[in-house]
Design a protein around this motif. Sequence first.
Motif, PDB file in Angstrom:
ATOM      1  N   VAL A 282       0.857  -1.182   0.000  1.00 18.93           N
ATOM      2  CA  VAL A 282       0.000   0.000   0.000  1.00 18.93           C
ATOM      3  C   VAL A 282       0.897   1.237   0.000  1.00 18.93           C
ATOM      4  O   VAL A 282       1.888   1.300   0.728  1.00 18.93           O
ATOM      5  CB  VAL A 282      -0.926   0.013   1.229  1.00 18.93           C
ATOM      6  N   LEU A 283       0.548   2.228  -0.838  1.00 22.57           N
ATOM      7  CA  LEU A 283       1.341   3.460  -0.950  1.00 22.57           C
ATOM      8  C   LEU A 283       0.393   4.646  -0.820  1.00 22.57           C
ATOM      9  O   LEU A 283      -0.662   4.677  -1.447  1.00 22.57           O
ATOM     10  CB  LEU A 283       2.056   3.498  -2.304  1.00 22.57           C
ATOM     11  N   LYS A 308      -4.350   2.872  -8.758  1.00 21.28           N
ATOM     12  CA  LYS A 308      -4.776   4.053  -8.003  1.00 21.28           C
ATOM     13  C   LYS A 308      -6.193   3.853  -7.471  1.00 21.28           C
ATOM     14  O   LYS A 308      -7.041   3.264  -8.121  1.00 21.28           O
ATOM     15  CB  LYS A 308      -4.734   5.287  -8.911  1.00 21.28           C
ATOM     16  N   GLY A 309      -6.416   4.385  -6.285  1.00 19.13           N
ATOM     17  CA  GLY A 309      -7.755   4.337  -5.714  1.00 19.13           C
ATOM     18  C   GLY A 309      -8.227   2.943  -5.354  1.00 19.13           C
ATOM     19  O   GLY A 309      -9.437   2.705  -5.273  1.00 19.13           O
ATOM     20  N   SER A 310      -7.311   2.014  -5.121  1.00 21.35           N
ATOM     21  CA  SER A 310      -7.694   0.643  -4.773  1.00 21.35           C
ATOM     22  C   SER A 310      -8.525   0.630  -3.483  1.00 21.35           C
ATOM     23  O   SER A 310      -8.128   1.216  -2.458  1.00 21.35           O
ATOM     24  CB  SER A 310      -6.438  -0.210  -4.593  1.00 21.35           C
ATOM     25  N   ALA A 311      -9.673  -0.069  -3.528  1.00 22.01           N
ATOM     26  CA  ALA A 311     -10.528  -0.160  -2.340  1.00 22.01           C
ATOM     27  C   ALA A 311      -9.818  -0.892  -1.208  1.00 22.01           C
ATOM     28  O   ALA A 311      -9.962  -0.536  -0.030  1.00 22.01           O
ATOM     29  CB  ALA A 311     -11.837  -0.862  -2.698  1.00 22.01           C
ATOM     30  N   VAL A 334     -15.382  11.236  -0.096  1.00 18.39           N
ATOM     31  CA  VAL A 334     -14.541  10.064  -0.372  1.00 18.39           C
ATOM     32  C   VAL A 334     -13.094  10.499  -0.499  1.00 18.39           C
ATOM     33  O   VAL A 334     -12.803  11.651  -0.840  1.00 18.39           O
ATOM     34  CB  VAL A 334     -14.994   9.345  -1.664  1.00 18.39           C
ATOM     35  N   PRO A 335     -12.167   9.579  -0.201  1.00 20.01           N
ATOM     36  CA  PRO A 335     -10.748   9.938  -0.324  1.00 20.01           C
ATOM     37  C   PRO A 335     -10.350  10.174  -1.782  1.00 20.01           C
ATOM     38  O   PRO A 335     -10.877   9.525  -2.696  1.00 20.01           O
ATOM     39  CB  PRO A 335     -10.027   8.719   0.262  1.00 20.01           C
ATOM     40  N   SER A 336      -9.443  11.101  -1.997  1.00 18.42           N
ATOM     41  CA  SER A 336      -8.958  11.418  -3.344  1.00 18.42           C
ATOM     42  C   SER A 336      -8.148  10.244  -3.899  1.00 18.42           C
ATOM     43  O   SER A 336      -7.157   9.821  -3.302  1.00 18.42           O
ATOM     44  CB  SER A 336      -8.084  12.673  -3.311  1.00 18.42           C
ATOM     45  N   TYR A 340      -3.451   7.632  -3.133  1.00 20.39           N
ATOM     46  CA  TYR A 340      -3.165   6.326  -2.555  1.00 20.39           C
ATOM     47  C   TYR A 340      -3.328   5.273  -3.652  1.00 20.39           C
ATOM     48  O   TYR A 340      -4.030   5.490  -4.641  1.00 20.39           O
ATOM     49  CB  TYR A 340      -4.077   6.018  -1.371  1.00 20.39           C
ATOM     50  N   ALA A 341      -2.642   4.124  -3.463  1.00 21.76           N
ATOM     51  CA  ALA A 341      -2.676   3.075  -4.486  1.00 21.76           C
ATOM     52  C   ALA A 341      -2.207   1.763  -3.883  1.00 21.76           C
ATOM     53  O   ALA A 341      -1.534   1.725  -2.836  1.00 21.76           O
ATOM     54  CB  ALA A 341      -1.775   3.454  -5.666  1.00 21.76           C
TER      55      ALA A 341
END
Length: 825
Positions: A282-283, A308-311, A334-336, A340-341
């Motif tokens: 996770v990044l 990107k945007g992985s749940a 919701v988070p941008s 995150y990815a």
Amino acid sequence: MSKRLTIAIISLLALAMIVVLPVAAADNVIAAAGNTVFRGEEGLNIAATGVLAGETIGWYAAGSTPGFDSPSATVVVSNPAAFFVDAGMQTGAWYRQVAGTPLAFLVADPTLDVKLIDIGNNVKNDKTVIKGDVLRFRIDTNLDAFTQRVTAPATVGAPVRVRVTDPNGNVYTSLRDDTNTLVNVAANLVNTNPFIVTGAALSTGVWDTGNANYARGTYTYKVDCNANRMNDNYDVTGKTVSKTYSVTIADDDLIITSNKDTVVRNTDFAVTITGRPSTNYVLWTKGTANLVNTDVPAIKDGQQGVTKGSALAAAYVFSGVSTVGGDVPQVGLVPSVNHYAMVATNDQGKRTIGFSTTQNTKDQSFTIRSDEYVAPGPSGTYDEVKVKVEKGDVTITASGDRSYYLGEEIVLSGTNTDSADVFLFMTGPNLAANGADLRDPSVRVVDLVPGSFVQRVVKGDDTWEYKWDTSNLALDAGTYTIYAVAAARDKNNLQNVKYSTVSIVVRKSFVSASASQSSVAKGDKLYIRGNAEGNPTPGVAIWVLGRNFYQRATESVNDDATFEYELTGAATQNMASGQYFVVIQHPMGNNQFDVVENVVGVVSYVQTRDAAPMGIAPAVGANAFVAVGAGRLQGSDAAEALIQLINMANIDDTYTKLTFLVEEPWIRIDSVADKYVGSTFTITGTTNLGVGNDLIVEVTSSAFKPTEKTASGEFSGQSGTVKIVKGDAGYNTWSFEVSATAFKPDEYIINVESIEADASATSTFNIIEGVPVTQPPVTQPPVTQPPVTTVPATTVPATAQQPGFGALVAIAGLGAVAFLVLRRN
């Protein structure tokens, strides 16, 4: 267990522990006809195939039939007990050349390759493994045909050895397996292909990379087979020896690094995750939930191995109850997804992730964090790296000395490390207080409206450039400030944006000129030279007006603002004597002549550009006059009318004016007193011919005439060519030096003649015997020549409204009357 089987097992175990395996006793014995032999083998016993000493064997190409067609290749077997398979022998079936053409054996090209695999059969050739992984060698080859050669094919095959080289250059032929048993990594290939080299009993592989013997680093490995010296004779990669591969043993650590510690915003950067191969991490940009989405560096789209945007990443719990999704900027509720990815490392255990920044990115340090993914988390394995984002800078410079004439091109350039575009506007006298558009200074710029600014894209090297054409701009002379801004912000909104300024001075263009001489003889040249500032693209227009004379021409302007126009000798030859008027017109800011010549049929009109379309006769009056044709204006009237047109309020052109006289060409010789034989003296004179013209001067004795054949015919004289130089009394001068050393006493004739013009003069003087007396001789005063009255060229500095030729014409008229009186006397 039989005694024979026990002996065979012991022999096999002993064989497995040998680093370089000797050739097994039966490896060189071909058991029967139709068995396979390999290129490079030597010492083969092929007697069992039926081939006899001295017998010929043959190979048949495709389409040929053994026993009916001649063989395509043959080999004579001298010793069936020691046969050598040459590397060039054709592969396929070889037949005895005897009755029935029986099959002898098959020739094959050996193939040999190796793959390093883990216990999941994943290939690790040229990849990274984590220290502690257990590995095996898989050998891919066709050498399993060796099992045909012995009576117990299940236990004996081709001997193959594996060699492993560590980072220090040490070569291993035995490795520790996961039971800590030292296992010889040589093998006899039997019926199975591919063949897997394994470790001791209860082991899962032959190489335990976690063993203390194997330090972290890159190892290389390969396999070869030298059965019957086939590798010695045929050392070809992929045939008797495999390619050399590598494997890197790395720690089971997670490390994240950045290619830049500090970046100027609007610049990309990248971070690299180093961890376990083919593992999810996770990044995210840690601790940015309190920032606006555009404040934070964004993960770039479309990157391999980056989701990107992985749940799953958003739901990952990295500490207590804190989730990644709650630790990044929010867009709505919701988070941008830009921050995150989920990142999957490659086979080497690495993945590089690119980030972008813009001119809106906040100038601060950001923490980029990566965790090994374990649902729901935390995994306890993580690392962080900090990247500082700084504001960039904007610069602007102007070409030259920052002082320009309206109409010139000004090159504005600079750098911008803060944004992808630079926005330009100007301030100055009578312009909008918050900035005006450089393309039209009468229009103000609008804050946050890019189209109202001059916008330039910043190049990859952070530079930008704008070529500003100042022609046809509504600018007064004065000082102006040019702004270069990193965003579309006007002067009142520069508090939080990078910008730079440069001051320039705008001056009105002007033209100045002078004639090469105030009077010109017919047939002689006249030059109009001057300066036209402001880089006028069409050059300058030169109008020449006189009695029954009209001429207009244009002349280009050089880079240093100079110009030169030649009124040729052919032109002046046909000009009547008298006064002529010259107007030099500059197009000024709009770079076009607003007073022009319009030719309709045989009539030439001088008109303002808006008086009538070209080719259509204008209405003669305030905006036009006739220059050629019925009703034309003459001389000073035409010149005055032209100036009045240029002086009109709606005309931005400027001008300068001058006059010159056209005269009949003349040459005069100053009086020469008596000279003595042997003396040296100078003959001088004046002329209205131009400077630089050539004169032929001849000094000849009066005695130079036809003589009788018997007479000596002696005479003396001198001739030469001289150039006319500028005088200081309104006319030009010339001089000719004479040496009378070889002259005889006589009367001498001086003849002076122009090469270019039809003008000449003669005079006489005497050469006498004797030596000059010590007292100065009494000389007669020279004959007074009537002075030539000329009107000097008049240069008037350019102004918005210049006076006409009225006063100048009156003075010139008086001068002309005096000149005629003197000429009459």
